[in-house]
Structures are given as C-alpha cells and as structure tokens.
Motif scaffolding. Structure first.
Motif, PDB file in Angstrom:
ATOM      1  N   PHE A 115      62.238  60.423 118.424  1.00 45.24           N
ATOM      2  CA  PHE A 115      63.090  59.255 118.642  1.00 45.24           C
ATOM      3  C   PHE A 115      64.548  59.668 118.699  1.00 45.24           C
ATOM      4  N   ARG A 116      65.312  58.970 119.537  1.00 44.08           N
ATOM      5  CA  ARG A 116      66.738  59.238 119.635  1.00 44.08           C
ATOM      6  C   ARG A 116      67.494  58.642 118.455  1.00 44.08           C
ATOM      7  N   GLU A 117      67.070  57.459 118.020  1.00 44.09           N
ATOM      8  CA  GLU A 117      67.738  56.790 116.915  1.00 44.09           C
ATOM      9  C   GLU A 117      67.402  57.513 115.621  1.00 44.09           C
ATOM     10  N   LYS A 118      68.451  57.764 114.807  1.00 39.16           N
ATOM     11  CA  LYS A 118      68.238  58.485 113.557  1.00 39.16           C
ATOM     12  C   LYS A 118      68.753  57.638 112.390  1.00 39.16           C
ATOM     13  N   VAL A 119      68.026  56.587 112.110  1.00 39.72           N
ATOM     14  CA  VAL A 119      68.339  55.737 110.980  1.00 39.72           C
ATOM     15  C   VAL A 119      67.312  56.036 109.900  1.00 39.72           C
ATOM     16  N   SER A 120      67.758  56.409 108.723  1.00 39.62           N
ATOM     17  CA  SER A 120      66.843  56.892 107.688  1.00 39.62           C
ATOM     18  C   SER A 120      65.766  55.879 107.342  1.00 39.62           C
ATOM     19  N   LYS A 121      66.115  54.609 107.283  1.00 37.60           N
ATOM     20  CA  LYS A 121      65.134  53.580 106.930  1.00 37.60           C
ATOM     21  C   LYS A 121      64.028  53.523 107.981  1.00 37.60           C
ATOM     22  N   ASN A 122      64.430  53.474 109.258  1.00 49.62           N
ATOM     23  CA  ASN A 122      63.444  53.444 110.325  1.00 49.62           C
ATOM     24  C   ASN A 122      62.657  54.746 110.390  1.00 49.62           C
ATOM     25  N   ASN A 123      63.319  55.852 110.079  1.00 46.86           N
ATOM     26  CA  ASN A 123      62.665  57.147 110.143  1.00 46.86           C
ATOM     27  C   ASN A 123      61.504  57.208 109.155  1.00 46.86           C
ATOM     28  N   LEU A 124      61.708  56.663 107.953  1.00 46.94           N
ATOM     29  CA  LEU A 124      60.645  56.648 106.952  1.00 46.94           C
ATOM     30  C   LEU A 124      59.484  55.778 107.415  1.00 46.94           C
ATOM     31  N   THR A 125      59.814  54.684 108.076  1.00 50.26           N
ATOM     32  CA  THR A 125      58.758  53.809 108.609  1.00 50.26           C
ATOM     33  C   THR A 125      57.958  54.530 109.672  1.00 50.26           C
ATOM     34  N   MET A 126      58.640  55.236 110.566  1.00 50.78           N
ATOM     35  CA  MET A 126      57.954  55.949 111.627  1.00 50.78           C
ATOM     36  C   MET A 126      57.102  57.090 111.068  1.00 50.78           C
ATOM     37  N   VAL A 127      57.590  57.753 110.034  1.00 50.44           N
ATOM     38  CA  VAL A 127      56.814  58.819 109.405  1.00 50.44           C
ATOM     39  C   VAL A 127      55.501  58.260 108.872  1.00 50.44           C
ATOM     40  N   SER A 128      55.562  57.094 108.254  1.00 48.24           N
ATOM     41  CA  SER A 128      54.360  56.444 107.730  1.00 48.24           C
ATOM     42  C   SER A 128      53.390  56.094 108.854  1.00 48.24           C
ATOM     43  N   LEU A 129      53.922  55.572 109.973  1.00 43.75           N
ATOM     44  CA  LEU A 129      53.072  55.215 111.113  1.00 43.75           C
ATOM     45  C   LEU A 129      52.425  56.450 111.732  1.00 43.75           C
ATOM     46  N   LEU A 130      53.199  57.510 111.889  1.00 47.80           N
ATOM     47  CA  LEU A 130      52.657  58.738 112.466  1.00 47.80           C
ATOM     48  C   LEU A 130      51.550  59.309 111.588  1.00 47.80           C
ATOM     49  N   ALA A 131      51.745  59.250 110.265  1.00 49.14           N
ATOM     50  CA  ALA A 131      50.736  59.765 109.341  1.00 49.14           C
ATOM     51  C   ALA A 131      49.442  58.963 109.451  1.00 49.14           C
ATOM     52  N   LYS A 132      49.557  57.634 109.520  1.00 42.71           N
ATOM     53  CA  LYS A 132      48.369  56.793 109.658  1.00 42.71           C
ATOM     54  C   LYS A 132      47.663  57.058 110.978  1.00 42.71           C
ATOM     55  N   CYS A 133      48.449  57.276 112.022  1.00 47.99           N
ATOM     56  CA  CYS A 133      47.876  57.555 113.333  1.00 47.99           C
ATOM     57  C   CYS A 133      47.065  58.846 113.297  1.00 47.99           C
ATOM     58  N   LEU A 134      47.607  59.874 112.660  1.00 45.47           N
ATOM     59  CA  LEU A 134      46.900  61.151 112.566  1.00 45.47           C
ATOM     60  C   LEU A 134      45.595  61.017 111.785  1.00 45.47           C
ATOM     61  N   ASP A 135      45.607  60.153 110.779  1.00 46.57           N
ATOM     62  CA  ASP A 135      44.440  60.006 109.914  1.00 46.57           C
ATOM     63  C   ASP A 135      43.359  59.107 110.508  1.00 46.57           C
ATOM     64  N   GLN A 136      43.762  58.134 111.334  1.00 43.68           N
ATOM     65  CA  GLN A 136      42.828  57.088 111.719  1.00 43.68           C
ATOM     66  C   GLN A 136      42.566  56.965 113.221  1.00 43.68           C
ATOM     67  N   GLU A 137      43.418  57.533 114.066  1.00 42.86           N
ATOM     68  CA  GLU A 137      43.298  57.293 115.498  1.00 42.86           C
ATOM     69  C   GLU A 137      42.749  58.513 116.248  1.00 42.86           C
ATOM     70  N   TYR A 138      42.470  58.284 117.532  1.00 42.20           N
ATOM     71  CA  TYR A 138      41.908  59.324 118.387  1.00 42.20           C
ATOM     72  C   TYR A 138      42.963  60.380 118.706  1.00 42.20           C
ATOM     73  N   THR A 139      42.622  61.638 118.460  1.00 45.02           N
ATOM     74  CA  THR A 139      43.484  62.758 118.830  1.00 45.02           C
ATOM     75  C   THR A 139      42.605  63.859 119.425  1.00 45.02           C
ATOM     76  N   ILE A 140      43.246  64.775 120.123  1.00 40.65           N
ATOM     77  CA  ILE A 140      42.546  65.925 120.685  1.00 40.65           C
ATOM     78  C   ILE A 140      42.846  67.141 119.821  1.00 40.65           C
ATOM     79  N   GLY A 141      41.801  67.739 119.238  1.00 38.81           N
ATOM     80  CA  GLY A 141      41.983  68.925 118.420  1.00 38.81           C
ATOM     81  C   GLY A 141      42.151  68.593 116.947  1.00 38.81           C
ATOM     82  N   SER A 142      42.274  69.635 116.146  1.00 43.64           N
ATOM     83  CA  SER A 142      42.474  69.508 114.709  1.00 43.64           C
ATOM     84  C   SER A 142      43.241  70.733 114.232  1.00 43.64           C
ATOM     85  N   ILE A 143      43.594  70.741 112.946  1.00 45.59           N
ATOM     86  CA  ILE A 143      44.296  71.906 112.406  1.00 45.59           C
ATOM     87  C   ILE A 143      43.441  73.159 112.534  1.00 45.59           C
TER      88      ILE A 143
END
Length: 236
Positions: free
Chosen positions: A131-159
């Motif tokens: 993201f271009r916007e670097k607001v700490s509050k929003n950044n923490l929200t996005m980090v939470s969303l990205l983490a949930k996406c990795l845990d629950q949604e469709y992705t290609i590959g794994s660690i």
C-alpha cells in the motif's frame, strides 16, 4: 439496451473490503455480480475445481460476463477465459502478472523462508510495500487482514513447497490489464511480458505511483480506465 454485467471473481473474500471503493464507483453505471470462493482448510483444491464451480454459475444463469479480478483472482479468471472463452465477453485483470505464481502470497512465503524474524514483522513490512498509504493504524488493520487471508483463503504454494505453474497465455477474448507502476509484486517489466502477447483490442494500463492494491488508493482513475475499456468491447 442492457448494461454489460461484470462478474467480480474473488478467491480471497477476507480482503474484499479493499475492493469496495472501486465497486461503489463502477456499480453506478454497470451491473456487478459477486462470485466468491472460500477454501475448505480440510479439503484439497485445484484451479480446475474452481473453474468447474465458476462454470456451474455461468451455465445456471445462461449468460456471458465481463470477468474482473485482483491478483490471484484475476489470474484464475483469465485462465478460465482461456479455457471457456464462449462464456466470457472480456477479462479485466488488476495487479496480475503473466507468471501464474507471482502473487503477494508467494512473496510472503519467500520472506518466511529467507528471514528468521517473526511472521508479524514480515507482514508489517509486506503491508507497507503493498500500500502507498502509511498510516500506522490502518497498517495494523491490513496486517491482520493479510494474516487471516494466509490462514483461511486460497493460495498457491506453502512455506514447505513452492509451485511453478508456468505463464498465462493471452485469451481469445478482449483483455485489459491494469497494474501499479510501483508494485513490487508485479514489476514494471510486466508491461513488456503482457504486450508481447497482446492481440488487437487488448490494453495495458499502468497507474502512476500505484502499488499492489492501487484500486484501493486510486479507485476513480481505475474505474475510468475500466469504463473506457468496457465501452469498446462488443457483446456478441
């Protein structure tokens, strides 16, 4: 004359809130239907399976759509158009590379393999790059969303395993590709990779200063590009 209908393909619905700014603008002039897929964590899933589910929707409604998707969703949508061109008017791809496995999730997996720091620190850094916007509050929200996406949604590959699925071939239907000029996931050379395959009627557009989720930060400019493209696509 009926308005062209867009089918928004979403394989990571946890991040759908990021799409809302663009959708709210497009829906003023276009009919938009939403197709989402939530991955069952206990069940194996393939691209072919997802395509079968999309095809069921197409056959049930007996109509053609303009497909749109961001990232992995756009990749899967375009592969579907390649496989079933008779069901699709056009494809609109946001932050999509010709390399199938070049996704934000694949960059996360590479970082986890290469660096010993915590998952949270990697996601914090990744969020600031996406993201271009670097607001700490929003950044923490996005980090939470990205983490949930990795845990629950469709992705290609794994660690543990990285898949190499080759490259996208241009579909026979009209194709619009929009990428961010400053996207570290889909780099600027994607322009050359796409244009080298294009046929008449296909278009590549770059959003100045745009990053991976440029349509969240520049929804109006993105909608104008999409509207102009749709106006030129014949519906047969």
């Amino acid at each position: 004359m009926s308005l062209p209908t867009i089918l928004w393909i979403d394989l990571q619905p946890i991040l759908h809130c990021i799409n809302q700014r663009l959708i709210k603008i497009l829906v003023k002039n276009r009919l938009i239907k939403y197709w989402s897929f939530q991955h069952d964590l206990d069940e194996a899933c393939s691209i072919a399976t997802i395509h079968e589910l999309i095809l069921e929707t197409m056959r049930r409604e007996n109509r053609k759509y303009h497909l749109i998707g961001h990232g992995i969703s756009g990749t899967i949508a375009h592969l579907f158009a390649n496989k079933y061109p008779e069901t699709v008017h056009s494809t609109i791809l946001l932050s999509v590379d010709t390399a199938i496995t070049n996704q934000w999730t694949s960059h996360y997996l590479k970082m986890r393999n290469q660096f010993s720091c915590s998952r949270e620190r990697i996601l914090m850094h990744l969020s600031s790059c996406l993201f271009r916007e670097k607001v700490s509050k929003n950044n923490l929200t996005m980090v939470s969303l990205l983490a949930k996406c990795l845990d629950q949604e469709y992705t290609i590959g794994s660690i543990a395993s990285q898949y190499i699925l080759g490259s996208i071939r241009i579909a026979s239907v009209p194709t619009l590709v929009i990428n961010g000029n400053d996207d570290f996931v889909v780099d600027r050379n994607a322009n050359q990779r796409w244009v080298g395959q294009f046929k008449p009627g296909d278009h590549y557009r770059s959003i100045k200063n745009g990053r991976h989720f440029f349509h969240y930060e520049d929804p109006r400019q993105t909608s104008q590009i999409i509207e102009s493209f749709l106006d030129m696509v014949p519906e047969t």
